[in-house]
Write an enzyme that holds these catalytic residues in place. Structure first.
Site, PDB file in Angstrom:
ATOM      1  N   ASP A  94       0.817  -1.217   0.000  1.00 15.27           N
ATOM      2  CA  ASP A  94       0.000   0.000   0.000  1.00 15.27           C
ATOM      3  C   ASP A  94       0.849   1.264   0.000  1.00 15.27           C
ATOM      4  O   ASP A  94       0.542   2.253   0.665  1.00 15.27           O
ATOM      5  CB  ASP A  94      -0.960   0.012   1.216  1.00 15.27           C
ATOM      6  CG  ASP A  94      -1.901  -1.167   1.183  1.00 15.27           C
ATOM      7  OD1 ASP A  94      -2.216  -1.646   0.077  1.00 15.27           O
ATOM      8  OD2 ASP A  94      -2.340  -1.606   2.261  1.00 15.27           O
TER       9      ASP A  94
ATOM     10  N   LYS B  87       1.927   2.019  -5.268  1.00 15.19           N
ATOM     11  CA  LYS B  87       2.433   1.404  -6.511  1.00 15.19           C
ATOM     12  C   LYS B  87       1.512   1.715  -7.687  1.00 15.19           C
ATOM     13  O   LYS B  87       1.973   2.013  -8.789  1.00 15.19           O
ATOM     14  CB  LYS B  87       2.557  -0.124  -6.328  1.00 15.19           C
ATOM     15  CG  LYS B  87       3.561  -0.514  -5.249  1.00 15.19           C
ATOM     16  CD  LYS B  87       3.604  -2.007  -5.026  1.00 15.19           C
ATOM     17  CE  LYS B  87       2.361  -2.585  -4.391  1.00 15.19           C
ATOM     18  NZ  LYS B  87       2.086  -2.159  -3.007  1.00 15.19           N
TER      19      LYS B  87
ATOM     20  N   GLY C  54      -4.517  -4.227  -3.857  1.00 11.53           N
ATOM     21  CA  GLY C  54      -5.455  -3.127  -4.111  1.00 11.53           C
ATOM     22  C   GLY C  54      -4.644  -1.918  -4.511  1.00 11.53           C
ATOM     23  O   GLY C  54      -3.981  -1.309  -3.676  1.00 11.53           O
ATOM     24  N   HIS C  55      -4.632  -1.603  -5.792  1.00 11.55           N
ATOM     25  CA  HIS C  55      -3.822  -0.487  -6.307  1.00 11.55           C
ATOM     26  C   HIS C  55      -4.732   0.666  -6.705  1.00 11.55           C
ATOM     27  O   HIS C  55      -5.541   0.526  -7.626  1.00 11.55           O
ATOM     28  CB  HIS C  55      -2.975  -0.952  -7.497  1.00 11.55           C
ATOM     29  CG  HIS C  55      -1.866  -1.875  -7.094  1.00 11.55           C
ATOM     30  ND1 HIS C  55      -0.969  -2.408  -7.986  1.00 11.55           N
ATOM     31  CD2 HIS C  55      -1.491  -2.340  -5.869  1.00 11.55           C
ATOM     32  CE1 HIS C  55      -0.102  -3.170  -7.321  1.00 11.55           C
ATOM     33  NE2 HIS C  55      -0.409  -3.144  -6.047  1.00 11.55           N
TER      34      HIS C  55
ATOM     35  N   GLN D 258       2.126  -5.918  -3.220  1.00 13.68           N
ATOM     36  CA  GLN D 258       2.506  -6.016  -1.794  1.00 13.68           C
ATOM     37  C   GLN D 258       3.818  -5.272  -1.502  1.00 13.68           C
ATOM     38  O   GLN D 258       4.090  -4.261  -2.116  1.00 13.68           O
ATOM     39  CB  GLN D 258       2.611  -7.495  -1.360  1.00 13.68           C
ATOM     40  CG  GLN D 258       1.269  -8.207  -1.237  1.00 13.68           C
ATOM     41  CD  GLN D 258       0.733  -8.731  -2.555  1.00 13.68           C
ATOM     42  OE1 GLN D 258       1.467  -9.243  -3.371  1.00 13.68           O
ATOM     43  NE2 GLN D 258      -0.569  -8.604  -2.781  1.00 13.68           N
TER      44      GLN D 258
HETATM   45  P1  GDP Z   1      -0.590   0.356  -3.549  1.00 17.57           P
HETATM   46  O1  GDP Z   1      -1.235  -0.894  -3.075  1.00 17.57           O
HETATM   47  O2  GDP Z   1       0.886   0.368  -3.318  1.00 17.57           O
HETATM   48  O3  GDP Z   1      -0.937   0.692  -4.977  1.00 17.57           O
HETATM   49  O4  GDP Z   1      -1.193   1.542  -2.643  1.00 17.57           O
HETATM   50  P2  GDP Z   1      -2.752   1.757  -2.309  1.00 17.57           P
HETATM   51  O5  GDP Z   1      -3.430   2.278  -3.515  1.00 17.57           O
HETATM   52  O6  GDP Z   1      -3.315   0.554  -1.654  1.00 17.57           O
HETATM   53  O7  GDP Z   1      -2.655   2.846  -1.174  1.00 17.57           O
HETATM   54  C1  GDP Z   1      -2.059   4.078  -1.385  1.00 17.57           C
HETATM   55  C2  GDP Z   1      -3.070   5.174  -1.017  1.00 17.57           C
HETATM   56  O8  GDP Z   1      -2.396   6.411  -0.911  1.00 17.57           O
HETATM   57  C3  GDP Z   1      -4.145   5.377  -2.076  1.00 17.57           C
HETATM   58  O9  GDP Z   1      -5.332   5.774  -1.453  1.00 17.57           O
HETATM   59  C4  GDP Z   1      -3.592   6.522  -2.926  1.00 17.57           C
HETATM   60  O10 GDP Z   1      -4.605   7.275  -3.587  1.00 17.57           O
HETATM   61  C5  GDP Z   1      -2.909   7.347  -1.865  1.00 17.57           C
HETATM   62  N1  GDP Z   1      -1.725   8.100  -2.323  1.00 17.57           N
HETATM   63  C6  GDP Z   1      -0.744   7.693  -3.181  1.00 17.57           C
HETATM   64  N2  GDP Z   1       0.211   8.637  -3.287  1.00 17.57           N
HETATM   65  C7  GDP Z   1      -0.159   9.655  -2.471  1.00 17.57           C
HETATM   66  C8  GDP Z   1       0.428  10.901  -2.113  1.00 17.57           C
HETATM   67  O11 GDP Z   1       1.511  11.269  -2.563  1.00 17.57           O
HETATM   68  N3  GDP Z   1      -0.262  11.675  -1.222  1.00 17.57           N
HETATM   69  C9  GDP Z   1      -1.452  11.302  -0.686  1.00 17.57           C
HETATM   70  N4  GDP Z   1      -2.036  12.108   0.193  1.00 17.57           N
HETATM   71  N5  GDP Z   1      -2.046  10.137  -0.998  1.00 17.57           N
HETATM   72  C10 GDP Z   1      -1.402   9.312  -1.867  1.00 17.57           C
HETATM   73  P1  IMO Z   2      -0.921  -4.170  -2.295  1.00 21.13           P
HETATM   74  O1  IMO Z   2      -0.464  -4.716  -3.618  1.00 21.13           O
HETATM   75  C1  IMO Z   2      -1.105  -4.576   2.040  1.00 21.13           C
HETATM   76  C2  IMO Z   2      -1.358  -8.644   3.650  1.00 21.13           C
HETATM   77  C3  IMO Z   2      -2.650  -9.008   4.359  1.00 21.13           C
HETATM   78  C4  IMO Z   2      -2.114 -10.007   5.369  1.00 21.13           C
HETATM   79  C5  IMO Z   2      -1.044 -10.753   4.588  1.00 21.13           C
HETATM   80  C6  IMO Z   2      -1.511 -12.065   3.973  1.00 21.13           C
HETATM   81  O2  IMO Z   2      -2.176  -3.400  -2.353  1.00 21.13           O
HETATM   82  O3  IMO Z   2       0.206  -3.439  -1.619  1.00 21.13           O
HETATM   83  P2  IMO Z   2      -3.094 -12.626   1.892  1.00 21.13           P
HETATM   84  O4  IMO Z   2      -4.511 -12.232   1.617  1.00 21.13           O
HETATM   85  O5  IMO Z   2      -2.123 -12.169   0.871  1.00 21.13           O
HETATM   86  O6  IMO Z   2      -2.946 -14.074   2.187  1.00 21.13           O
HETATM   87  O7  IMO Z   2      -2.743 -11.866   3.273  1.00 21.13           O
HETATM   88  O8  IMO Z   2      -0.632  -9.876   3.557  1.00 21.13           O
HETATM   89  N1  IMO Z   2      -1.527  -8.122   2.264  1.00 21.13           N
HETATM   90  C7  IMO Z   2      -1.400  -6.838   1.937  1.00 21.13           C
HETATM   91  N2  IMO Z   2      -1.202  -5.741   2.706  1.00 21.13           N
HETATM   92  N3  IMO Z   2      -1.163  -4.450   0.698  1.00 21.13           N
HETATM   93  C8  IMO Z   2      -1.339  -5.538  -0.086  1.00 21.13           C
HETATM   94  O9  IMO Z   2      -1.278  -5.485  -1.428  1.00 21.13           O
HETATM   95  C9  IMO Z   2      -1.512  -6.792   0.529  1.00 21.13           C
HETATM   96  N4  IMO Z   2      -1.717  -8.043   0.068  1.00 21.13           N
HETATM   97  C10 IMO Z   2      -1.712  -8.855   1.146  1.00 21.13           C
HETATM   98  O10 IMO Z   2      -3.238  -7.902   4.971  1.00 21.13           O
HETATM   99  O11 IMO Z   2      -1.471  -9.339   6.424  1.00 21.13           O
HETATM  100 MG    MG Z   3      -2.815  -1.507  -1.874  1.00 22.01          MG
END
Ligand code: GDP
Ligand code: IMO
Ligand code: MG
Length: 426
Positions: free
Chosen positions: A22, A25, A49-50, A226
């Site tokens: 999270d 990415k 979840g991207h 991840q």
């Molecule tokens: P990922 O799994 O690595 O793609 O990250 P996620 O999408 O799960 O979580 C990142 C969160 O941070 C999302 O809600 C993005 O919209 C938000 N985000 C990403 N870059 C920035 C930033 O530079 N500033 C802020 N405030 N939010 C950001």
């Molecule tokens: P992105 O790509 C954050 C965590 C789960 C749990 C562990 C194992 O959005 O960064 P699983 O369902 O994979 O068997 O769960 O890994 N986890 C993540 N945490 N971002 C993710 O993906 C994750 N994918 C799995 O919360 O702790």
């Molecule tokens: Mg994510």
């Protein structure tokens, strides 16, 4: 790489999460994909979840590559991805359709594993019976990979074959018997028959596509999932996901050796977060925790759970940088730290007053580590409109320089807001 800006990246590039996922990415891939001929997903399943925020809207991608918004790029889903078609078709394609975004450039590898309804049920059941819960996303990812390794999983290729019905009925019979489930094979078959018709034009062999593009000198962008501390081997087992999420994952999906990758970009937030169970040495509590959760909107994109925030942990980032042989760092959400008078960054660990390094694969060890912090002055200025490093407040510049120095990898990308383009390239 030292003098190359990611704004003009070329060759083979990958984006790898560094701590617990999270880290932004999805947004980095969306930002970089304007130069990509190919954007390829190589790991994870719908646990991923991207988030992408751009001129088309806000999207949460789970299986679909986040480069899909660059309609000129070919988007690939590699054989190492656990394909949850309920997510891909009923959620993600539906999101795209609403925004009139086409996925005509998508190819899913025929060798990729299918996440089936029994995998999700088994994920939930296993978690229920675990004494120490991992906090999985319950998306069936662990059981999908377990079945692949056991050589009993169904693949996209099976879904497309004329004997899919037989294979499915046979497998449902076994699953019901072994795991005491009450799955109805006819219902599943009807649903998956619809999926197979919808997906047929998008199924193919992705490895020759990558090879040809590589031979032609095209730009290929690999989208990791991840973060390294969730890697099944490098992370804190058992509080990990079930795949290799680093460069090895690219090899496993696309036969592309890590030495062939030109730019390995490690991505982290300017602080850390973790969702699910397992040790996090710099975890925050109290008011600072609440501020980061609210300002950073630290709610999981896939599971809706609150992410635990912590100060940036450079011991882990350094270890993940070394493990993946990073050539560049991307630091996101710097804007979220605005307003803190003092910011801490973890520079080393101690156990009983003895300095220790991160030990791969050992959750118990990490749980014992006490963080040693360096405290730096914060800043108050709004960062969201800044597009040049030298225009950042001095203390924010200093913070980035500390990261760069202690990790020994150049920072090439800083984000200051969630939307496409709210970034600083260095
Ligand atoms: P990922 O799994 O690595 O793609 O990250 P996620 O999408 O799960 O979580 C990142 C969160 O941070 C999302 O809600 C993005 O919209 C938000 N985000 C990403 N870059 C920035 C930033 O530079 N500033 C802020 N405030 N939010 C950001
Ligand atoms: P992105 O790509 C954050 C965590 C789960 C749990 C562990 C194992 O959005 O960064 P699983 O369902 O994979 O068997 O769960 O890994 N986890 C993540 N945490 N971002 C993710 O993906 C994750 N994918 C799995 O919360 O702790
Ligand atoms: Mg994510």
């Amino acid at each position: 790489m030292k003098n190359t800006s990611l704004k003009s990246w070329q060759g083979i590039t990958c984006v790898i999460g560094l701590d617990w996922g999270d880290s932004g990415k999805g947004r980095l891939i969306d930002d970089l994909s304007s130069r990509a001929d190919i954007v390829a997903r190589y790991s994870g399943g719908s646990n991923t979840g991207h988030t992408v925020k751009n001129k088309y809207g806000k999207f949460a991608m789970h299986i679909m590559p986040s480069g899909i918004f660059n309609q000129k790029a070919q988007c690939l889903i590699g054989r190492g991805v656990a394909c949850d078609l309920e997510s891909l078709i009923e959620d993600e394609m539906a999101q795209l359709q609403k925004a009139a975004i086409s996925w005509k450039n998508l190819i899913i590898d025929e060798q990729a594993s299918l996440t089936m309804p029994w995998h999700k049920l088994r994920d939930g059941l296993r978690e229920e019976f675990r004494l120490k819960k991992i906090g999985t996303t319950k998306r069936g990812v662990g059981p999908t990979y377990a079945d692949r390794i056991e050589r009993v999983g169904l693949r996209i290729k099976d879904l497309m074959s004329s004997d899919f019905k037989d294979k499915l009925f046979e497998e449902v019979k076994i699953q019901n018997k072994f795991f005491n489930l009450k799955l109805n094979p006819t219902q599943i078959y009807r649903r998956y028959l619809k999926f197979s018709k919808l997906l047929k034009p998008y199924v193919g062999q992705t490895i020759p596509i990558v090879k040809n593009a590589q031979n032609m000198g095209k730009n290929i962008l690999f989208e990791g999932t991840q973060g390294s501390l969730l890697d099944v081997d490098f992370g804190t087992y058992p509080f990990v996901t079930s795949t290799n999420i680093g460069v090895i994952g690219i090899w496993r999906s696309f036969n592309l050796h890590p030495s062939e990758i030109n730019h390995v970009i490690g991505i982290s937030k300017a602080y850390s977060t973790r969702v699910g169970a397992g040790p996090q040495p710099t975890k925050l509590d109290g008011e600072k925790r609440q501020i980061i959760i609210e300002k950073g909107q630290e709610i999981g994109t896939t599971s809706g759970r609150t992410r635990d925030p912590g100060w940036l942990d450079l011991v882990i980032i350094r270890a993940a940088a070394e493990f993946n042989k990073l050539t560049a760092l991307a630091i996101t959400k710097l804007d979220v730290l605005t307003g803190f008078k003092k910011i801490k960054v973890c520079t080393s660990y101690k156990i009983n007053d003895k300095t220790v390094e991160y030990l791969s694969g050992d959750a118990q060890f990490l749980a014992k580590c006490q963080p040693v912090y360096k405290e730096v002055d914060g800043w108050r200025e709004d960062l969201s409109k800044i597009r040049q490093f030298k225009k950042l407040p001095k203390n924010a510049q200093n913070y980035i320089k500390i990261i760069e120095k202690l990790v020994d990898v150049p920072v090439k990308f800083i984000s200051v807001g969630p939307n496409r383009g709210e970034v600083i390239y260095l």
